[in-house]
Every structure is written in C-alpha cells, then in structure tokens.
Design a protein around this motif. Structure first.
Motif, PDB file in Angstrom:
ATOM      1  N   GLU A  13       0.698  -1.188   0.135  1.00  0.00           N
ATOM      2  CA  GLU A  13      -0.074  -0.096   0.059  1.00  0.00           C
ATOM      3  C   GLU A  13       0.910   1.226  -0.100  1.00  0.00           C
ATOM      4  O   GLU A  13       1.827   0.827  -0.105  1.00  0.00           O
ATOM      5  CB  GLU A  13      -0.922  -0.002   1.177  1.00  0.00           C
ATOM      6  N   ASN A  69      -8.454   3.191   1.838  1.00  0.00           N
ATOM      7  CA  ASN A  69      -7.905   3.794   2.931  1.00  0.00           C
ATOM      8  C   ASN A  69      -8.278   5.176   3.261  1.00  0.00           C
ATOM      9  O   ASN A  69      -7.729   5.878   4.183  1.00  0.00           O
ATOM     10  CB  ASN A  69      -6.278   3.849   2.799  1.00  0.00           C
ATOM     11  N   ARG A 129     -11.648  -1.892   1.034  1.00  0.00           N
ATOM     12  CA  ARG A 129     -10.279  -1.944   1.665  1.00  0.00           C
ATOM     13  C   ARG A 129      -9.711  -0.500   1.368  1.00  0.00           C
ATOM     14  O   ARG A 129      -8.248  -0.352   1.220  1.00  0.00           O
ATOM     15  CB  ARG A 129      -9.500  -2.986   0.992  1.00  0.00           C
ATOM     16  N   LYS A 162      -2.880   4.053  -7.591  1.00  0.00           N
ATOM     17  CA  LYS A 162      -3.165   2.910  -8.527  1.00  0.00           C
ATOM     18  C   LYS A 162      -3.894   3.226  -9.618  1.00  0.00           C
ATOM     19  O   LYS A 162      -3.807   2.912 -10.943  1.00  0.00           O
ATOM     20  CB  LYS A 162      -4.337   1.988  -7.617  1.00  0.00           C
TER      21      LYS A 162
HETATM   22 MG    MG Z   1      -4.908  -0.503  -1.670  1.00  0.00          MG
END
Ligand code: MG
Ligand code: ATP
Length: 815
Positions: free
Chosen positions: A54, A629, A627, A797
């Motif tokens: 991450e 953040n 998931r 991402k």
């Molecule tokens: Mg992630």
C-alpha cells in the motif's frame, strides 16, 4: 417512522449509490456509468495483487486536533528550541556508527571465510582433486543453505540486493516486513554466507538495505506512544506534559528522511566513500530530497566511514578511506589516451546492457517465489556450478606465472593473494587467483596493472570476464541476499584490463596502462548496468582514491550510459521495478501517456464518503466491505442550508476510523441531523484527543509495526468489532437507532479529519495531477466539480492504471 430515520442515517454510506435524495456523482460524471466497476475488474494482474503493498502517508493530517497539538508544542519551546533537532542529529549519528560497525562485521567475516576456504583449496587440491572439490563444494552449499533457508522460511524480503525495494519504499510504497528485525538479521547473516559460499554476489546493495533497516529500527526505538492507561489514569495535563517531552519520529515522513540517510550510509560504508553514498542516495535511492536530508545523510555517511577507518587504523595502522584504494605508484594518463578509454567504455557499456537483457530473460525462467524447495534447489545448484567453474577453469585454461615481487597495491605484503593451485613453487595460477580471491582484492590488482609485463595475460583476462559475467548473471535473482554492484565492477575491471593489454599490443609505443583501462571498464560497466551518473563517478573516485583519473571515469560514465541506453531501455533497478508486482514507482517526470488526459479520465468515480457525524454501524459496514484507505467527508445539506448539496469538507483515513472506534470515541447523538452541528464538537478539545493525535500518526506502529497493510484487512475490522462488543458493550444490535429516544451511536469526524486535503478540478490535466501527487507524496487526491462536490478520487493505483492503459480520453467522448 423509526425505519425512515434509520434509512436517513444510512444515507451517507454509499453516496451516489444508495441515497436517492442526495446528489449523484455518476449523474454529474461525464464518464459512462459503471466505469469504476469496469476499471476495477480491468486492473492489471501485477497491480491487483495480494502482496498487500500500500501507499505511505507522507501528507500531514491538518486536523483541528493537530492544530491544537502544534500550538501546545510551540508554547513549550525553550527560547524557540524544542530539542527535536538535537534528537534527530543524535539518531543520525547512531545510525552511521551502527552501519559502520555492521559493514566491518560483514567485511571481516567474509574475508576470514574466503581466506580459509582458499587455503583449504590450496592444501587439498594437490592431493585428490575430487575430494578437494567435494569438501569445498560441501562447505559452500552449507553456507548457502543457511542463507537461503533464512530467506525462504523466515524473512523473504531479505532476498536479493534490496536497493530496488528501498527505492520503492522511499517513493511511497510500503513493502510489508521489509524493515523488520528478522529481515535485517537475515540480510546480515545471509550476505556473509552467500558471499563466502562462492556465489558471485556483492555486499554493496545489501548494505544499502541494511543501512535503511537500521535507520527504520532507530526511529522505531525513539517512538513514544501514549497509552490508553496514561490518558485515563493520570490527570490529562500531567500526562500530556510527560509525553510531550519525548519525540515521536515513527511516522512516514520522518522515517523517510532517516531511511534516506541510512541507505546513503550503507553504500558509503561498503565503498568507504562518504560523498559517493550521499550522492547515490540523492540520485538513485531517494525520491524526496531536501537540504536537511542532504546534511543528515552526509553526517551519517561520515560516521559510518569514520568507524570503518578507525577500525582499519587500529588493526592495520592505516586508515585508507576507499575500500578499493591502492597506494602504489599511480599510473598516469594523457589527454590523447581518452579516445582509447572511450572505446573501452563503448564495449563495456554494451556488456552492461547485455547483462540487463540476459537477466530479464533468465529471471522469467526462475521458479516462482512460492515454490520454496525449487528455489532452494536452484540456489544450491548454482553454488555448485560456481564452485565447479572456480575449480575446473584454472585447471583447463589458467596459466602458471612467476609470483611478482613487492607489496600489494594496498601497501601490504600478502603472499596469500597469489594462489599456486597446481603450479610449481614460486608460481601462481592466474585464473585460480582471480576466481578464488575476494573481488575487492582482485580489482585492486587489476587497477594496478602497469607496464607491459603484467600478472594476467590477455586471453586469461577474457576468460575471466566471460566466467564472471556468467556466474553473476545466474546468481543474480536467487533466493539469497546479495547484489550485483561488485560483480559488475569485477567483470568491467577484467574486461577493461583485457582491452588495455590488447591496445598495448596494437600501439606498442604508446605507454598504455591496462590498470587505467580496468578502472574505466569497471566504471563503464556500472554505467551500462545501472545507468547512474554523478554518484558512480564519485564512488569510483573515492573508492579507488584515484582523483587523478576523474576525466577517464567521467568519459566512461557518459559513453557507457549513452551506448547502453540505445540497446536496452532500462537500467537494472528500473527493470526490476517494472517486474515487481504491486509496486508503482513514480518517476520525477510525468509519463507522456498522461499528456492528453484530465483528472476526470483517471479518477475512480462512485466515491464512498462519510458525513461529518456518522453512525458507527455505517463506518463498520464500509470498513468491513472495502479496503479503501481514505474517505472524503461531506457536510450534510441539513447543516449547511446553502442548497448547494453535500459540500466536501475533509478527508478521513481508514486507520483514524479504526483508532476512534477502538478508543471508544463515539457517543449517542440524536438521529435527526440538524442536531449534529454541536453535539460532539466540544471546546476546548479534551486532552485525550490530543494524545490520540500522536497515536493516529503511528497507528501502524501501535498495532502492526511493519505490517500496515493489515489495517485494511477484514480481520482487523472483525477484531475491533469484537473488542467493541466485549470492552465497550456495543454489539451490532446496540448500534441501530433507538426507536424511542431516536438516538444513535455515532462518531464525530470533525476534530480528526484532514480539513485541508488537496483537491483538483475535474478539468485538471493528468500530468499535473501526477506532478502534484509525486512532489507532495500524496496518497489520495479528491476530484471536485465547480461546486466543491466530490466526483472522484485518485490514488497511486489510478495513475498506474492510466499510464498502463495509455491514451483513453473519456472526456472527449462527450463533446
Ligand atoms: Mg489498496
Ligand atoms: P492504498 O495504497 O492507499 O491502498 P490504493 O490505490 O490501493 O492505495 P485503494 O483504496 O485500495 O487505494 O483503492 C483501489 C481503488 O479504489 C482505486 O482505484 C481508488 O481510486 C479507489 N478508491 C479509493 N478510495 C475510494 C473511496 N473512498 N471510494 C471509492 N473508491 C475509492
């Protein structure tokens, strides 16, 4: 009625999906509906992995509580001085000293083992060759088994050099377990064992990782976290004062700076090159740099080199700074020799690019990381091949030559360097000497080759170059710690010396020095393999103590980089980064693929947001099912009667939510939203919250040092849910709004949320988004429309995806 209210409270859960009355981001978004879902499924395999990598949080959380703690800290200053700077400098010195000591331990133990193995080979080879080989290979395999088993079964991130992952970490990717103590220990023991085993790997890249891991451990030790007990048992003020005297550097931003300095010190200690280390960290390892980091790195590198030099002085009564420095008469050069150096550099650059290409191919053939026994077998097989080459090549192709008289290049008499092997007394086998000795010592010999009568004939140098290239390419990428810095230099030195001897034969009257060509060859090989510039120049100059040769070294770097670039697009580190799954390395320049795109083309629509006061049940549901953040925080339209819809007012992080729940910082509020405005927002802010702010920055250390990705796992939410039920008597059923009192348990995010998260307008160019992301080290960037309403979110991402997919200008489709 109660059900209606329950619905109302649930509304903010999935803004844009569930709340029909609120605004719908998809309706505003010009991109086709469902684009987010399509994008999520189209995520490339490498990015959508389960490695758990991450991003780091470099951006400070500018919350109300943060502002308050900063004010308190400033009030506590003594004549404007808090002591934090002194603490940072002290930690830096400790890192430097420790790195220096560890470098010495690694260096001296491998020297001891290699020398002992060499004398074993000499003693036994005259008897039975097979028995000697079996004994030597058996011990080597034992060493590699220790190193490899540690890596495979205890600390997998310790495999390889580690520079690539240090680079990825300093760029903002959190690598699980990379700086854990087990990884550090494995790296130290593994490096000693793998180098001593005969596998052709170097200690320089592992030293960079070790330096970074020591730096990380030092920040961890200096971190001081207030506990729950402190907050509740002592009076708040005294507790706060006691804790505020300690410094907490266990946050991503401070750690990044120490790790940059630690990595620099690692390299500095490996080469005895303090400035080279700093420049290497600046040019290769670090993505974020400042004058302060530069100073700290310099101090750290100087301490590390000074420790090594002092031990050397104490042991050998001399303190040579460079690990490859030589003392003998230095060979001179003339400007008219430069074209010949350029020729050597061209060929060495080609060899460097060749290494990159072959490594790329070989790497695909290696067994997958999950097949541990195949990996173990592979590394043992390669060690046996390496030992076989060491044993058989000198027998078949080596030459027996007269042992030269006089001291070694570093000023010491060391007859042990010359290996007789199967030659007669007073002679040495040149290939055996080169292959059995420590690369550093062989390089000193090669750099010192002068005149026409030299210790290593041309053909044997060519054979040595070929065998070194073969051995290090097969060793590079096995499941054991070790880098390719020194092997590349050795191959380059051997190749350069070979070229020098050829030039001597072609131009007999020109006083050509093969030693100088060896230095040029080493430098050019490094340039070809790693594509670095100024740091390599300084490392070579400091490492060899050869400031006189700076011009040939610069020529070598420039020419080899240029040549290698035209053969293979990326250096060793970049190629490794491309291959790494789950890591997205953001270079300093924005990629051209983003040139025609805008923020709305690369963002994820359908953002999950929260309201400022949000029922615990909803928070848990979102945390359980996603998931993500980071979650934008919106102001409920009933609070802000401007009629402009749900305004974007902040951003809350996942670990903040987890901590608030864990600490029980929720209370009952009236489920009618009008009441939310002042229900929880007390003034002055309770001291417990101030202390909590500390913990928030270090949540991961609090719970899972080195495994931050666990916080986004469902197990973590389940743990907190269980704790809520047992410790705070808050089970699932208690979280629903009370039918009579209309009260609901809710979190007030206002004191903790980041009130100033960065946003961009949807029209902002994607390259600009990239630059903002990269320069500020962001993790989330919200995209807003002209009414300051969130229409999308961008993370690392999304940028990686946009770059991979290239030109897909969605916004133009709607014109
Ligand atoms: Mg992630
Ligand atoms: P991190 O390192 O923080 O995990 P990431 O890019 O993996 O970064 P994720 O939260 O795991 O971030 O996001 C995966 C995808 O979900 C990305 O495309 C991102 O834009 C999107 N995303 C992130 N946060 C939200 C959110 N609150 N609501 C909807 N989508 C989100």
């Amino acid at each position: 009625m109660a059900e209606e209210e329950e619905e109302e409270i649930r509304a903010p859960l999935l803004t844009g999906e569930s709340d029909a009355s609120s605004w719908d981001p998809e309706a505003l978004d010009p991109s086709p509906p469902g684009a987010a879902a399509a994008a999520a499924t189209a995520l490339p395999e490498t990015l959508n992995n389960e490695l758990g990598i991450e991003s780091l949080d470099y951006d400070p959380v500018f919350s109300v509580v943060h502002a308050k703690t900063t004010t308190i800290k400033q009030n506590r200053r003594l004549y404007g001085y808090t002591g934090a700077t002194l603490a940072k400098w002290s930690i830096t010195i400790c890192i430097g000293v420790l790195v220096g000591l560890i470098a010495y331990v690694i260096e001296s133990s491998q020297e001891f083992l290699v020398t002992e193995k060499k004398s074993f080979a000499q003693k036994t080879v005259e008897g039975s060759l097979i028995l000697s080989f079996l004994g030597f290979a058996g011990f080597s395999v034992l060493l590699i088994l220790i190193s490899s088993c540690l890596v495979l079964f205890w600390a997998p991130p310790a495999a390889g050099g580690g520079v690539t992952l240090v680079m990825a970490y300093l760029n903002g990717n959190d690598i699980p377990d990379f700086f854990k103590l087990s990884t550090l220990i494995t790296k130290i023991i593994g490096t000693i064992c793998s180098i001593s085993s005969g596998l052709l790997v170097g200690q320089e890249a592992p030293m960079v990782h070790i330096g970074a891991a020591i730096a990380s451990a030092m920040t961890w030790m200096h971190g001081s976290l207030p506990s729950d007990k402190d907050a509740s048992t002592k009076s708040s003020r005294s507790c706060w004062n006691a804790k505020a005297t300690n410094f907490d550097f266990y946050n991503d931003k401070d750690r990044r700076e120490f790790i940059s300095a630690g990595a620099a010190a690692g390299l500095a200690a490996a080469f005895g090159a303090p400035i080279g280390g700093v420049l290497y960290s600046l040019e290769e390892a670090s993505s974020f740099w400042s004058k302060k980091v530069m100073w700290r790195s310099l101090l750290c590198c100087t301490c590390a080199t000074m420790v090594l030099a002092s031990i050397n002085e104490w042991q050998f009564s001399m303190a040579l700074p460079g690990s490859m420095a030589f003392r003998q008469l230095k060979p001179g050069f003339r400007i008219r020799d430069l074209p010949l150096f350029a020729v050597t550099s061209v060929f060495a650059g080609v060899l460097g690019a060749f290494v990159n290409i072959v490594h790329d191919r070989v790497d695909r053939l290696r067994p997958a990381a999950t097949r541990k026994f195949s990996r173990l077998l592979e590394v043992c097989g390669i060690t046996v091949i390496s030992v076989a080459v060491m044993y058989l090549l000198p027998l078949a192709l080596g030459s027996c030559l007269q042992v030269p008289e006089g001291p070694l290049p570093d000023g010491k008499m060391d007859e042990k360097y010359w290996l007789r092997y199967k030659c007669s007394k007073g002679e040495y086998n040149d290939l055996a000497t080169l292959l059995f000795s420590l690369p550093r010592k062989s390089m000193q010999q090669l750099y010192n080759m002068q005149g026409v009568k030299h210790q290593f004939p041309t053909a044997d140098l060519a054979i040595h170059t070929g065998s070194v290239l073969f051995l290090f390419i097969i060793a590079y990428g096995t499941a054991t710690p070790g880098g390719i810095f020194m092997p590349s230099m050795l191959a380059g030195a051997s190749f350069g010396a070979c070229m020098g001897t050829i030039f001597q034969a072609i131009f007999p009257g020109e006083n050509i020095q093969p030693g100088l060509h060896a230095i040029v060859g080493s430098t050019a090989m490094l340039g070809g393999v790693f594509r670095a510039s100024i740091s390599l120049v300084v490392i070579m100059v400091e490492g060899t103590g050869g400031i006189d040769f700076i011009l040939p070294i610069i020529v070598a770097i420039v020419v080899s980089n240029w040549v290698a670039h035209h053969i293979y697009h990326a250096g060793a580190y970049e190629a490794d980064l491309e291959r790494l799954g789950g890591v997205y390395f953001m270079h300093s320049e924005p990629p051209h693929q983003l040139a025609a795109l805008t923020a709305s083309d690369i963002m994820s629509p359908n953002v999950i947001c929260f309201h400022e006061v949000v029922p615990v049940r909803e928070v848990l549901e979102v945390l359980r099912n996603t998931r993500h953040n980071g979650f934008p925080v919106l102001r409920h339209p009933s609070v802000d009667n401007s009629g402009a819809g749900e305004k974007f007012v902040g951003l809350v992080l996942r670990h903040q939510l987890l901590l608030l729940l864990e600490e029980g910082l929720f209370s009952e509020v009236d489920s009618s939203r009008q009441q939310h405005r002042f229900s929880l927002y007390e003034k002055p802010i309770p001291k417990q919250m101030l202390i909590l702010e500390h913990s928030m920055r270090a949540y991961h250390h609090y719970h899972h040092p080195h495994r931050r990705f666990l916080s986004s796992r469902p197990q973590e939410v389940a743990r907190i849910e269980a704790e809520l039920a047992t410790k705070r008597n808050l089970a699932e059923a208690d979280m629903a709004p009370d039918k009579k009192t209309k009260k609901v348990v809710a979190l007030d995010l206002r004191p903790f949320m980041n009130r100033a998260p960065l946003t961009v307008r949807r029209e902002c160019s994607a390259q600009r988004v990239y630059v903002i992301f990269r320069t500020l080290g962001l993790r989330h960037l919200c995209v807003t429309d002209s009414h300051n309403r969130v229409i999308g979110i961008i993370t690392r991402k999304d940028i990686a995806m946009a770059q991979k997919q290239g030109f897909q200008k969605k916004s133009l489709q709607h014109w």
